[in-house]
Design an enzyme around this catalytic site. Structure first.
Site, PDB file in Angstrom:
ATOM      1  N   CYS A  88       0.703  -1.022  -0.364  1.00 40.17           N
ATOM      2  CA  CYS A  88      -0.215   0.286   0.157  1.00 40.17           C
ATOM      3  C   CYS A  88       0.790   1.039   0.148  1.00 40.17           C
ATOM      4  O   CYS A  88       1.245   1.599  -0.876  1.00 40.17           O
ATOM      5  CB  CYS A  88      -1.213   0.169   1.273  1.00 40.17           C
ATOM      6  SG  CYS A  88      -2.093   0.935   0.359  1.00 40.17           S
ATOM      7  N   HIS A 180      -2.929  -5.369   1.599  1.00 35.67           N
ATOM      8  CA  HIS A 180      -2.445  -5.881   3.145  1.00 35.67           C
ATOM      9  C   HIS A 180      -2.971  -7.179   3.353  1.00 35.67           C
ATOM     10  O   HIS A 180      -3.179  -7.558   3.903  1.00 35.67           O
ATOM     11  CB  HIS A 180      -3.284  -4.748   4.517  1.00 35.67           C
ATOM     12  CG  HIS A 180      -2.794  -2.672   4.041  1.00 35.67           C
ATOM     13  ND1 HIS A 180      -1.956  -2.473   4.805  1.00 35.67           N
ATOM     14  CD2 HIS A 180      -3.501  -2.226   3.138  1.00 35.67           C
ATOM     15  CE1 HIS A 180      -2.369  -1.282   4.725  1.00 35.67           C
ATOM     16  NE2 HIS A 180      -2.897  -1.126   3.718  1.00 35.67           N
ATOM     17  N   GLU A 182      -0.943  -8.358   5.206  1.00 38.76           N
ATOM     18  CA  GLU A 182      -0.159  -8.245   7.125  1.00 38.76           C
ATOM     19  C   GLU A 182      -1.588  -8.448   7.820  1.00 38.76           C
ATOM     20  O   GLU A 182      -1.276  -8.580   9.333  1.00 38.76           O
ATOM     21  CB  GLU A 182       0.815  -7.381   7.132  1.00 38.76           C
ATOM     22  CG  GLU A 182       0.224  -5.999   7.629  1.00 38.76           C
ATOM     23  CD  GLU A 182      -0.334  -5.218   6.100  1.00 38.76           C
ATOM     24  OE1 GLU A 182      -0.219  -6.024   5.036  1.00 38.76           O
ATOM     25  OE2 GLU A 182      -0.485  -3.655   6.903  1.00 38.76           O
TER      26      GLU A 182
HETATM   27  N1  GLN Z   1      -3.796   6.025   1.627  1.00 39.30           N
HETATM   28  C1  GLN Z   1      -1.924   6.537   1.815  1.00 39.30           C
HETATM   29  C2  GLN Z   1      -1.418   6.857   1.022  1.00 39.30           C
HETATM   30  O1  GLN Z   1      -1.408   7.692   0.317  1.00 39.30           O
HETATM   31  C3  GLN Z   1      -1.945   4.013   1.796  1.00 39.30           C
HETATM   32  C4  GLN Z   1      -3.270   4.187   2.591  1.00 39.30           C
HETATM   33  C5  GLN Z   1      -2.032   2.889   3.302  1.00 39.30           C
HETATM   34  O2  GLN Z   1      -1.301   2.555   3.576  1.00 39.30           O
HETATM   35  N2  GLN Z   1      -2.646   1.716   3.706  1.00 39.30           N
HETATM   36  O3  GLN Z   1      -0.386   7.072   1.671  1.00 39.30           O
END
Ligand code: GLN
Length: 198
Positions: A88, A180, A182
């Protein structure tokens, strides 16, 4: 390099970037896989590691913290040969191009990324994904304010897609996911990253 338990002897150490975000959950997965890990907050910490996980969190904050220290440059150097997995916000940091100028991506995998591309926190979702490296070919995709991958360079392989859009990509030692792993009870993505998928 294999990180599996069955290797015996001294297992290589996996670093988990711990500046901000969801690093403890990744550490739990490594613990469950029986793999030594260390939190990485400085380039000295990174120097003790053989692989690195960059967690989810807030990519703007993490980017700022990486810029303020020399850890960003150290990760770029580290990623030329060592395995790195970004989830992410971690994927956003690993990318080559981000739609938000506040993020200075590390350019370790040649993809472009749009932050928060599914909408707000309320548009977060969980969905089953077709996963080519698990026995049952499935894994759970937890998408939290997730980014979307736009351009994918020729040298980047799509491993998992959702609605015909790449959500897990790889270029050799660099793996990046918009979801994610994890936050599920599964170990398959971490095992795949460490080369010990069964
Ligand atoms: N929206 C977050 C970002 O742009 C990422 C979200 C996440 O890691 N769950 O950094």
């Amino acid at each position: 390099m294999k990180f599996c338990k069955t290797e015996g002897g001294n297992l290589p150490k996996v670093g988990v970037l711990a500046l901000q975000g969801n690093f403890a959950k990744h550490a739990q997965k490594l613990q469950l896989l029986g793999i030594p890990y260390q939190y990485v907050k400085t380039s000295q910490d990174l120097a003790k590691c053989d692989a690195l996980i960059i967690p989810g969190g807030e990519s703007t904050t993490m980017s700022k913290l990486l810029e303020l220290s020399n850890l960003g440059c150290a990760i770029q150097e580290f990623g030329t040969t060592n395995p790195i997995m970004g989830t992410c916000a971690g994927l956003i940091l690993l990318s080559r191009k981000v739609d938000d100028p506040r993020v200075k991506p590390l350019g370790l995998i040649d993809i472009s990324v749009k932050r928060n591309a599914y909408g707000s926190q309320l548009d977060s979702f969980i969905t089953p994904l077709f996963c080519p490296f698990t026995k049952n070919r499935r894994c759970r995709g937890v998408f939290i304010r997730a980014p979307k991958i736009g351009h994918v360079a020729k040298n980047v392989q799509t491993i998992i897609s959702q609605n015909n859009e790449p959500v897990m990509v790889r270029n050799k030692n660099i793996i990046a996911l918009t979801f994610h792993p994890e936050l599920t009870t599964e170990l398959s993505v971490h095992a795949y990253f460490l080369g010990c998928a069964s």
